[in-house]
Design a protein around this motif. Structure first.
Motif, short mmCIF file in Angstrom:
data_model
loop_
_atom_site.label_atom_id
_atom_site.label_comp_id
_atom_site.label_asym_id
_atom_site.label_seq_id
_atom_site.Cartn_x
_atom_site.Cartn_y
_atom_site.Cartn_z
N GLY A 82 0.79 -1.23 0.00
CA GLY A 82 0.00 0.00 0.00
C GLY A 82 0.82 1.27 0.00
N THR A 83 0.15 2.32 -0.45
CA THR A 83 0.73 3.66 -0.46
C THR A 83 0.00 4.51 0.57
OG1 THR A 83 1.19 3.44 -2.83
CG2 THR A 83 1.24 5.66 -1.90
N VAL A 84 0.75 5.22 1.39
CA VAL A 84 0.15 6.02 2.47
C VAL A 84 0.10 7.48 2.07
CG1 VAL A 84 0.37 6.74 4.88
CG2 VAL A 84 0.97 4.40 4.22
N PHE A 85 -1.07 8.08 2.27
CA PHE A 85 -1.27 9.52 2.04
C PHE A 85 -1.58 10.17 3.38
CE2 PHE A 85 -2.44 7.30 -1.81
CZ PHE A 85 -1.85 8.04 -2.82
N ARG A 86 -0.83 11.20 3.73
CA ARG A 86 -1.10 11.95 4.96
C ARG A 86 -1.22 13.43 4.63
NH1 ARG A 86 3.09 8.41 6.53
NH2 ARG A 86 2.43 6.83 8.07
N SER A 87 -2.30 14.04 5.05
CA SER A 87 -2.52 15.45 4.72
C SER A 87 -1.44 16.34 5.32
CB SER A 87 -3.91 15.90 5.22
OG SER A 87 -4.02 15.70 6.63
N GLU A 88 -0.88 15.92 6.45
CA GLU A 88 0.13 16.75 7.12
C GLU A 88 1.43 16.83 6.32
OE1 GLU A 88 1.82 13.33 10.15
OE2 GLU A 88 0.16 14.59 10.77
N ASP A 89 1.54 16.00 5.27
CA ASP A 89 2.75 16.04 4.44
C ASP A 89 2.73 17.20 3.44
OD1 ASP A 89 3.69 13.80 5.71
OD2 ASP A 89 2.95 12.40 4.19
N VAL A 90 1.61 17.93 3.35
CA VAL A 90 1.51 19.05 2.41
C VAL A 90 1.10 20.31 3.18
CG1 VAL A 90 0.92 17.54 0.49
CG2 VAL A 90 -0.89 18.56 1.85
N PRO A 91 1.33 21.51 2.62
CA PRO A 91 0.92 22.75 3.30
C PRO A 91 -0.57 22.76 3.61
CG PRO A 91 2.36 23.22 1.43
CD PRO A 91 2.03 21.77 1.34
N ALA A 92 -0.93 23.44 4.68
CA ALA A 92 -2.31 23.45 5.16
C ALA A 92 -3.31 23.86 4.08
CB ALA A 92 -2.44 24.37 6.37
N GLU A 93 -2.94 24.86 3.26
CA GLU A 93 -3.87 25.36 2.26
C GLU A 93 -4.11 24.36 1.12
OE1 GLU A 93 0.24 27.14 1.31
OE2 GLU A 93 -1.01 26.71 3.07
N ASP A 94 -3.27 23.35 1.01
CA ASP A 94 -3.41 22.38 -0.08
C ASP A 94 -3.96 21.04 0.39
OD1 ASP A 94 -2.25 24.22 -1.85
OD2 ASP A 94 -0.22 23.51 -1.40
N ARG A 95 -4.23 20.90 1.67
CA ARG A 95 -4.55 19.58 2.22
C ARG A 95 -5.87 19.01 1.72
NH1 ARG A 95 -2.32 20.75 8.38
NH2 ARG A 95 -0.09 20.61 7.80
N PHE A 96 -6.89 19.83 1.63
CA PHE A 96 -8.17 19.28 1.20
C PHE A 96 -8.12 18.86 -0.27
CE2 PHE A 96 -12.69 19.52 -0.12
CZ PHE A 96 -13.19 18.56 0.76
N ASP A 97 -7.47 19.66 -1.10
CA ASP A 97 -7.31 19.29 -2.51
C ASP A 97 -6.47 18.03 -2.65
OD1 ASP A 97 -8.84 21.41 -3.38
OD2 ASP A 97 -7.12 22.74 -3.69
N PHE A 98 -5.47 17.90 -1.80
CA PHE A 98 -4.63 16.71 -1.79
C PHE A 98 -5.47 15.48 -1.45
CE2 PHE A 98 -2.03 13.79 0.82
CZ PHE A 98 -1.01 13.47 -0.07
N TRP A 99 -6.32 15.62 -0.45
CA TRP A 99 -7.21 14.53 -0.04
C TRP A 99 -8.19 14.18 -1.15
CZ3 TRP A 99 -8.56 10.59 2.75
CH2 TRP A 99 -9.89 10.29 3.01
N ARG A 100 -8.75 15.19 -1.78
CA ARG A 100 -9.69 14.97 -2.88
C ARG A 100 -9.03 14.16 -4.01
NH1 ARG A 100 -13.70 18.82 -4.21
NH2 ARG A 100 -12.36 20.42 -3.29
N GLU A 101 -7.78 14.55 -4.32
CA GLU A 101 -7.07 13.86 -5.40
C GLU A 101 -6.72 12.42 -5.01
OE1 GLU A 101 -2.83 14.18 -7.84
OE2 GLU A 101 -3.57 15.90 -6.68
N ALA A 102 -6.27 12.23 -3.76
CA ALA A 102 -5.89 10.89 -3.31
C ALA A 102 -7.09 9.94 -3.32
CB ALA A 102 -5.29 10.96 -1.91
#
Length: 331
Positions: free
Chosen positions: A3-23
């Motif tokens: 598996g591949t792990v995605f953590r929102s804290e790995d990206v800047p706060a302003e990009d976290r929701f978009d990062f989550w949406r993409e993941a």
């Protein structure tokens, strides 16, 4: 590791929701919105187990919806199964509307619209669960029967539902120690458990292939063994009687399964699991004052000499020496 792990804290706060949406969009095509988008938090492990995808995830309350237009425009023809472990969700799907809590499971069809939203209002408590996505064609049940469970709340706290829950939670816990070569086999186990459970719910178990039934029985046997390792009377005849099968059938279905590596017998598999459990306890600092013979008896070895001999054969050193080294090397 699987598996591949995605953590929102790995990206800047302003990009976290978009990062989550993409993941999440890599497996589930839907729109999403959250009242916590400006300060979002989420974790996701994407586990591709052959054609089955398992997604252990935690996230701040978010609404997910798939509109009729989205369903018409692009249909991956998959079922989305969701096991809720913490938090609350409300699902509107296939003409049903229900609220689900910890231990509940629901199924959605990608060809139909759905609206999945937080059950509470204004909560900042994370939702935790496990998603399972698999092609509709792989579920060996008639589609018109499967429609009967879409959007329904099913309990993952008993029977085959509990067995599926235990397996999915265990996958996440053991992901770092599993090998990529294990993935297809594990995906087969997940699909077998889902198929057997839904067939039971729909009272249509005759629709299951014989091979699926054998694999599910084998998984039930392994779960029973894990739950009763402490019992020194746990033997193949006892296990066969508990599952209403013959002793010869028990040995046959067990050795047919890849999880019984290298043609292990049932007794050898029991002994291996007991030794693993005892080894963990010996390396646990909180149990350093517990006598070794007590740990041995706890895991089904009433005779200390038998335990010492088996432990040395398995791990290359006697229990006392192993414990001393394990506790000394801990940071």
């Amino acid at each position: 590791m699987i598996g591949t792990v995605f953590r929102s804290e790995d990206v800047p706060a302003e990009d976290r929701f978009d990062f989550w949406r993409e993941a999440l969009g890599r497996t589930r095509s839907s729109d999403m919105v959250s009242a916590h988008a400006d300060d979002f938090w989420a974790e996701l492990r994407l586990m591709e187990l052959g054609p089955v995808t398992v997604l252990p995830l935690s996230f701040l309350p978010t609404r997910f919806w798939r509109s009729p237009k989205m369903a018409r425009a692009s249909d991956p023809e998959v079922y989305h199964l969701s096991l809720l472990l913490d938090g609350g969700l409300t699902l509107e799907h296939a003409g049903r509307n229900g609220t689900f809590g910890p231990g509940d499971v629901h199924l959605a069809d990608s060809s139909r619209p759905y609206d999945l939203r937080p059950a509470g209002h204004g909560e900042h408590r994370a939702v935790r669960g496990v998603g399972v996505d698999f092609p509709r064609a792989l579920l060996p049940l008639p589609s018109h029967r499967v429609r009967e469970v879409l959007g329904r709340g099913l309990s993952g706290r008993q029977g085959l539902g509990a067995l599926l829950t235990e397996f999915l939670v265990g996958l996440d816990r053991q992901a770092d120690t599993l090998r990529p070569s294990d993935a297809p086999r594990l995906g087969t186990v997940v699909l077998d458990l889902v198929s057997a459970w839904f067939a039971q719910v729909l009272d249509d178990e005759e629709a299951l292939p014989q091979e699926t039934r054998r694999r599910v029985t084998a998984e039930r046997v392994r779960a029973f063994i894990r739950q009763n390792l402490h019992d020194p009377e746990l033997t193949p005849p006892v296990i066969a009687a508990a599952h209403h099968i013959s002793l010869s059938y028990l040995h046959r279905i067990f050795q047919e399964q890849p999880q019984g590596e290298s043609g292990e017998t049932v007794a050898a598999w029991i002994r291996g699991r007991r030794l693993e459990a005892a080894r963990r306890d010996l390396a646990d600092p909180s149990l350093c004052a517990t006598p070794i013979h007590t740990i041995a008896a706890r895991w089904g070895f009433p005779r200390a000499s038998d335990f010492t001999r088996a432990f040395r054969a398995q791990y290359g050193s006697p229990p006392r020496e192993y414990r001393l080294q394990a506790l000394t090397e801990r940071p």
